[in-house]
Design an enzyme around this catalytic site. Structure first.
Site, mmCIF file in Angstrom:
data_model
loop_
_atom_site.group_PDB
_atom_site.id
_atom_site.type_symbol
_atom_site.label_atom_id
_atom_site.label_comp_id
_atom_site.label_asym_id
_atom_site.label_seq_id
_atom_site.Cartn_x
_atom_site.Cartn_y
_atom_site.Cartn_z
ATOM 1 N N HIS A 211 -5.457 4.032 5.510
ATOM 2 C CA HIS A 211 -4.840 2.704 5.487
ATOM 3 C C HIS A 211 -3.542 2.675 6.276
ATOM 4 O O HIS A 211 -2.726 3.591 6.176
ATOM 5 C CB HIS A 211 -4.565 2.298 4.042
ATOM 6 C CG HIS A 211 -3.828 0.994 3.893
ATOM 7 N ND1 HIS A 211 -4.329 -0.206 4.360
ATOM 8 C CD2 HIS A 211 -2.606 0.710 3.348
ATOM 9 C CE1 HIS A 211 -3.466 -1.170 4.091
ATOM 10 N NE2 HIS A 211 -2.419 -0.648 3.495
ATOM 11 N N SER A 212 -3.345 1.629 7.076
ATOM 12 C CA SER A 212 -2.078 1.346 7.747
ATOM 13 C C SER A 212 -1.587 2.556 8.546
ATOM 14 O O SER A 212 -2.233 3.002 9.481
ATOM 15 C CB SER A 212 -1.049 0.901 6.700
ATOM 16 O OG SER A 212 0.107 0.375 7.310
#
Length: 457
Positions: A316-317
């Site tokens: 994620h991210s």
């Protein structure tokens, strides 16, 4: 006692007519080291222009303010509970954080006009949440906490990751989870979601449980645990008069200036940091001093040593950026072990990270990025970068992209695994057909020989 404070900055040196200006006590908010500019909202200094007053004028200001009383009224002690029960909160059967007595969700603005204090309270609760999630990883998910560096001495700073019992021995599948940057730690996607929404959307626990149900081994990275904090030692600076050969009169003048400077600094520090928070220093963890270093370290010492034929990443991210950096540093190894990568609103950039053509081509075939978008889940989204397909996560909230794309990610992994298996089968089939064809040709050849050249006798 009066409810306001008279501030006198002398003649119009301050650039504004401030003589007799009144500052309501309730509107003065102090800040400590590290406070953001936004936390000064409501502070007197955020509304007034710079005031180049002399120390004599500051002394006059100090004499007019009962500073201890002012600080006491402005900001309660930064002394918070160290348990959820102490905060009078608990997670209900739906995984939602609720007040034990009122049943209400968490309230950030617990004390009006005390943004810094409310922020500190929120951070204290966040630390408790982090420990709570660690407990869930061990007790509910049956993961083991593994200390790193693996060869760390007793005294050096250490971090840790979490692994399932079969993470290194599972011959089939291994799932690796990497969260983004900030305050989140192992097992979390977003602290804000855990506190304001629920455990399912804010933690990696649903991914871990489903992965284990489907026969995956699991490794949970902890890329933001890069250092430990210890109190900064106080350094004694000897006065210049101790070893100076200067005339006594000159030394006295210097000492007087030094004392006035110290008074001015102490006054400012008390106003800026009324509760005398400890000054901390950071001791970085060897070979894990950044998310990128951490990803490479865990790859070298754990993932690369695993028996799994298929390794899958969910990143994620900033975790996506860490994965791309891992590919850059370990390209051949990653390609040989990783079957598919699910990115969720990844912030990687193949140009800035200087990912080569072969990496970009591999990502196009083996990665998918579920990005924040108002389009329905899995709708194709155009990309300016030539790396991997981008599809909608079904939400325009960055922190929710992992949770909203949860079912699609597992489907993506299943399809990637099946595609890899089926791509091997035709090769085996062609080889077996070739062998059979050659054998048939040889048999036919022998028959032809026999028919034209009969065996003697």
């Amino acid at each position: 006692m009066r409810n306001d404070v008279s501030v006198f900055c002398g003649p119009r040196k301050c650039g504004s007519n401030l003589v007799g200006a009144r500052i309501p006590r309730g509107k003065v908010i102090t800040t400590a080291r590290g406070s953001s500019t936004g936390e000064l909202e409501g502070h007197a200094s955020s509304r007034l222009p710079p005031q180049p007053c002399s120390w004599g004028q500051s002394s006059d200001l100090l004499s007019r303010i009962d500073l201890d009383e002012l600080m006491k009224k402005d900001e309660p002690p930064l002394d918070f509970p160290d348990t959820l029960e102490g905060f009078e909160y608990a997670f209900n059967e739906k995984g939602q954080l609720r007040h034990i007595k009122t049943g209400e969700p968490f309230v950030f603005n617990y004390r009006e006009d005390l943004h810094r204090w409310n922020q500190k309270r929120y951070e204290a609760l966040g630390e408790i949440i982090t420990k709570y999630v660690y407990e869930l990883l061990e007790k509910d998910c049956n993961l083991k906490k593994i200390s790193i560096p693996v060869d760390a001495t007793e005294s050096e700073p250490k971090s840790f990751i979490f692994m399932s019992e079969d993470a290194l021995t599972n011959p089939q599948k291994l799932m690796v989870l990497i969260h983004g940057s900030g305050v989140v730690r192992a097992g979390q996607w977003a602290r804000r979601l855990i506190i304001n929404e629920d455990l399912d959307s804010g933690t990696q626990i649903p991914f871990i449980k489903r992965a284990m149900d489907e026969g995956y081994g699991v490794i949970v990275l902890n890329p933001n645990e890069n250092y430990i904090e210890v109190e900064k030692p106080k350094i004694h600076v000897p006065s210049s008069s101790d070893s100076s050969d200067e005339p006594a009169e000159k030394r006295e003048r210097k000492d007087k200036v030094s004392k006035e400077t110290k008074k001015r600094r102490d006054f400012y520090e008390k106003y800026r940091n009324p509760q005398r928070e400890k000054e901390m220093m950071q001791l970085y963890i060897r070979e894990n001093g950044s998310p990128e270093e951490h990803a490479v370290y865990v790859w070298d010492h754990f993932i690369a040593q695993s028996a799994a034929e298929n390794v899958f990443f969910v990143a994620h991210s900033y975790g996506g950026l860490a994965f791309v950096e891992l590919m850059i540093q370990r390209e051949a190894d990653v390609k040989s072990k990783v079957t598919a990568v699910a990115l969720t609103d990844s912030v990687h950039n193949v140009w800035h990270q200087e990912a080569g053509k072969t990496i970009r081509e591999w990502m196009r075939e083996n990665c998918c990025n579920w990005v924040s978008s108002s389009e329905p889940l899995d709708t194709s989204v155009e990309s300016m970068l030539p790396d991997c397909p981008r599809v909608s996560a079904g939400t325009d909230r960055h922190e929710l992209t992992s949770w909203k794309s949860f079912p699609s990610i597992f489907k993506f992994f299943t399809e990637a695994s099946e595609a890899k298996t089926s791509s091997l089968k035709p090769a085996l089939t062609r080889r077996s057909h070739r062998i059979k064809h050659e054998e048939l040709r040889n048999i036919v050849g022998e028959n032809i020989k026999t028919s034209f050249y009969p065996t003697p006798g």
